[in-house]
Design a protein around this motif. Structure first.
Motif, PDB file in Angstrom:
ATOM      1  N   CYS A   1       5.980   9.474  -0.286  1.00  0.00           N
ATOM      2  CA  CYS A   1       5.112   8.484   0.328  1.00  0.00           C
ATOM      3  C   CYS A   1       5.369   8.513   1.829  1.00  0.00           C
ATOM      4  CB  CYS A   1       5.405   7.102  -0.244  1.00  0.00           C
ATOM      5  SG  CYS A   1       4.325   5.821   0.429  1.00  0.00           S
TER       6      CYS A   1
ATOM      7  N   HIS B   1      10.017   3.368   1.990  1.00  0.00           N
ATOM      8  CA  HIS B   1       9.262   3.824   0.819  1.00  0.00           C
ATOM      9  C   HIS B   1      10.003   4.976   0.121  1.00  0.00           C
ATOM     10  CE1 HIS B   1       5.265   1.710   1.103  1.00  0.00           C
ATOM     11  NE2 HIS B   1       5.869   1.317   2.217  1.00  0.00           N
TER      12      HIS B   1
ATOM     13  N   PRO C   1       0.848  -1.189   0.000  1.00  0.00           N
ATOM     14  CA  PRO C   1       0.000   0.000   0.000  1.00  0.00           C
ATOM     15  C   PRO C   1       0.887   1.243   0.000  1.00  0.00           C
ATOM     16  CG  PRO C   1       0.125  -0.891   2.215  1.00  0.00           C
ATOM     17  CD  PRO C   1       0.952  -1.805   1.342  1.00  0.00           C
ATOM     18  N   HIS C   2       0.392   2.363  -0.495  1.00  0.00           N
ATOM     19  CA  HIS C   2       1.155   3.616  -0.523  1.00  0.00           C
ATOM     20  C   HIS C   2       0.209   4.777  -0.261  1.00  0.00           C
ATOM     21  CE1 HIS C   2       4.609   1.510  -2.258  1.00  0.00           C
ATOM     22  NE2 HIS C   2       3.774   0.923  -3.100  1.00  0.00           N
TER      23      HIS C   2
ATOM     24  N   THR D   1       3.963   5.938   3.966  1.00  0.00           N
ATOM     25  CA  THR D   1       3.437   4.670   4.483  1.00  0.00           C
ATOM     26  C   THR D   1       4.574   3.931   5.195  1.00  0.00           C
ATOM     27  OG1 THR D   1       1.924   4.548   2.598  1.00  0.00           O
ATOM     28  CG2 THR D   1       2.294   2.516   3.811  1.00  0.00           C
TER      29      THR D   1
ATOM     30  N   MET E   1      10.211   6.965  -3.677  1.00  0.00           N
ATOM     31  CA  MET E   1       8.877   7.571  -3.647  1.00  0.00           C
ATOM     32  C   MET E   1       8.913   9.037  -3.209  1.00  0.00           C
ATOM     33  SD  MET E   1       6.339   4.514  -2.597  1.00  0.00           S
ATOM     34  CE  MET E   1       5.022   5.247  -3.545  1.00  0.00           C
TER      35      MET E   1
HETATM   36 CU   LIG Z   1       4.903   4.020  -0.632  1.00  0.00          CU
END
Ligand SMILES: [Cu+2]
Length: 508
Positions: free
Chosen positions: A175, A183, A133-134, A177, A188
């Motif tokens: 990101c 991440h 998931p992000h 997450t 990201m």
């Molecule tokens: Cu992510």
């Protein structure tokens, strides 16, 4: 008198005070003299530009190093941004692959450009074949988490949130997450530009450059697929420090370009996750820098500091042709971890400003004309068990430039009295293989006699080279310039590396 000018004058008078009556007076002035200060303007909420007008607009997103075109709009609009998270394997360096997590398929992610006062309807999609998931945290968003809380998106899903771009500036998005660091380390991050209502001054070129640090289990340039190394990331010991996510993303035929006499604006971000960047362009002085992406520019800057999770707008004009090298001036990162890019400026010489002579050979080594194809061919052959001597010689020849050639010269002749020749070296010819391997790995000191001439100098260890690089380099040297031939394997190098360095002796 403007507020800024009065502040400057007040500060100047304080300095004068400090100079004539010493530190105590200065301290007193700082703590107890309200008269010395012009009170800063009270903080006020940024202007609300009112509700969005007209038809909703779909934002143009671009891949690095490209920047979407300027916005020529004199009213706030509703702007729809659609960004897809894609997890994919790409090359991080010649012959080295890495599994990136991306916003829009590139590192850094797609460049987003809106106007101050716009209402942004953000759609974040996570590709169906993603494993994680992000979400997204945009530093240009006012609100808890910068959007992160409203954008958690499972694979194959889409989420949507809306924000008003209240403050102009250049902002990082990333990101957020868990594990957040991982991440970001996987690529990201990206930039969103919130243009001032009147737009930015016109320039000839705008480019998007973003630094990031990467952590792989293998060494720098160790071939094959390299997984993320969490321990190195926690220790903040990156294997790669890169502009735009890949070694060579801004060199060779991917160099940025401009012509003599043109103006260039770089939007430079730093995704981190860990390092701050001392961003510098070798051979240029920045005319203007909006440091930290802030409103008030600084002028005539040599190197600008870009924090992790920060960005700057850097502007300059070009005077003379040549290769201008973008680096993180924490310089080992440039020469040993990949943080290097090139702006190639074409046009007529101006000898009154600069006498000429390209910097390529001096600064760039094997990145001047990056053609490390033979290196990855040899790596692939090695993995398939079909590595031939010819593969190794071809790879070693390319690696020789910018490593050994710096001292022993491209033709292997060395420099009389300073660096011994490798060409037809009788010293080299009589060494046993293990000692030969130990020369690049551990260096060489003390007296050596090569072709009847004595050298008493120091060759530094080149332990940053990987086992197959050393094997290919030595195989190239053994099979060149009238040397006796032979072959050195990666495994033989690994064995010598595992042994302690030999004690220096007077004569080998
Ligand atoms: Cu992510």
């Amino acid at each position: 008198m403007s507020r800024m000018l009065s502040t400057v004058l007040a500060a100047a008078s304080m300095l004068a005070l400090a100079a004539c009556s010493g530190k105590q007076a200065a301290d007193a002035a700082l703590s107890a003299s309200p008269a010395a200060y012009a009170a800063p303007a009270p903080l006020s909420a940024p202007t609300d530009f009112g509700p969005p007008q007209g038809e909703p607009i779909h934002a143009v997103l671009t891949s690095p190093p490209n920047v979407p075109p300027p916005i020529h709009r004199n009213y706030p609009a509703k702007v729809i941004v659609e960004l897809e998270v894609v997890e994919k394997e790409m090359s991080i360096s010649e012959g080295v692959t890495y599994t990136y997590w991306t916003f829009g398929g590139t590192v850094p992610g797609s460049f987003i450009r809106v106007r101050q006062g716009d209402t942004v309807e953000f759609h974040l999609k996570n590709a169906p074949d993603s494993k994680m998931p992000h979400n997204i945290d945009l530093h240009g968003v006012t609100g808890p988490g910068g959007g992160a809380a409203s954008s958690f998106t499972a694979p194959g899903h889409e989420s949507q949130f809306t924000f008003k771009a209240l403050n102009q500036g250049i902002y990082v998005y990333h990101c957020a997450t868990a594990p957040v660091g991982m991440h970001i380390a996987n690529g990201m991050y990206g930039l969103i530009l919130v243009e001032p209502p009147e737009g930015l001054p016109k320039v000839d070129h705008e480019y998007y450059v973003m630094q990031g640090d990467f952590y792989t289990t293998g060494k720098y340039r160790e071939k094959g697929h390299q997984p993320f190394d969490m321990d190195k990331a926690i220790d903040e010991k990156p294997t790669y420090v890169l502009f735009n996510g890949h070694e060579g993303s801004l060199t060779g035929d991917k160099a940025l370009t401009a012509k003599v006499g043109e103006s260039v604006r770089l939007f430079v971000g730093n995704g981190g996750p860990n390092l701050v960047s001392s961003f510098h362009v070798i051979g240029e002085i920045f005319d203007r820098v909006q440091q930290e992406g802030g409103l008030h520019p600084q002028e005539n800057v040599q190197t600008t500091l870009i924090p992790a999770g920060g960005a700057a707008i850097v502007e300059f004009h070009t005077d003379v042709p040549g290769s201008y090298v973008l680096v993180d001036h924490s310089i080992f990162r440039a020469f040993n971890k990949g943080a290097m890019g090139i702006l190639k400026v074409d046009g007529a010489e101006n000898k009154a400003i600069y006498s000429g002579k390209e910097v390529d050979a001096v600064y760039l080594g094997d990145r001047a004309e990056p053609n490390l194809h033979a290196v990855s061919t040899a790596a692939k052959a090695g993995a398939a068990g079909t590595l031939s001597k010819e593969d190794q010689v071809a790879a070693g020849k390319q690696l020789f430039t910018g490593t050994c050639s710096v001292c022993h010269q491209a033709n292997g002749e060395g420099l009389p009295g300073v660096f011994p020749p490798l060409a037809k070296s009788d010293y080299l010819a009589k060494q046993d293989k293990n000692h030969l391997i130990s020369i690049p790995l551990h260096g060489l000191t003390g007296k050596v006699t090569v072709n009847g001439k004595e050298y008493d100098s120091v060759m530094p260890p080149m332990s940053q080279l990987t086992d197959d690089e050393v094997a290919n380099l030595l195989t190239y040297v053994l099979n060149s310039w009238g040397n006796p031939g032979g072959q050195v394997s990666k495994d033989e190098v690994a064995k010598v590396r595992a042994q302690p360095a030999p004690a220096p002796t007077a004569e080998h």
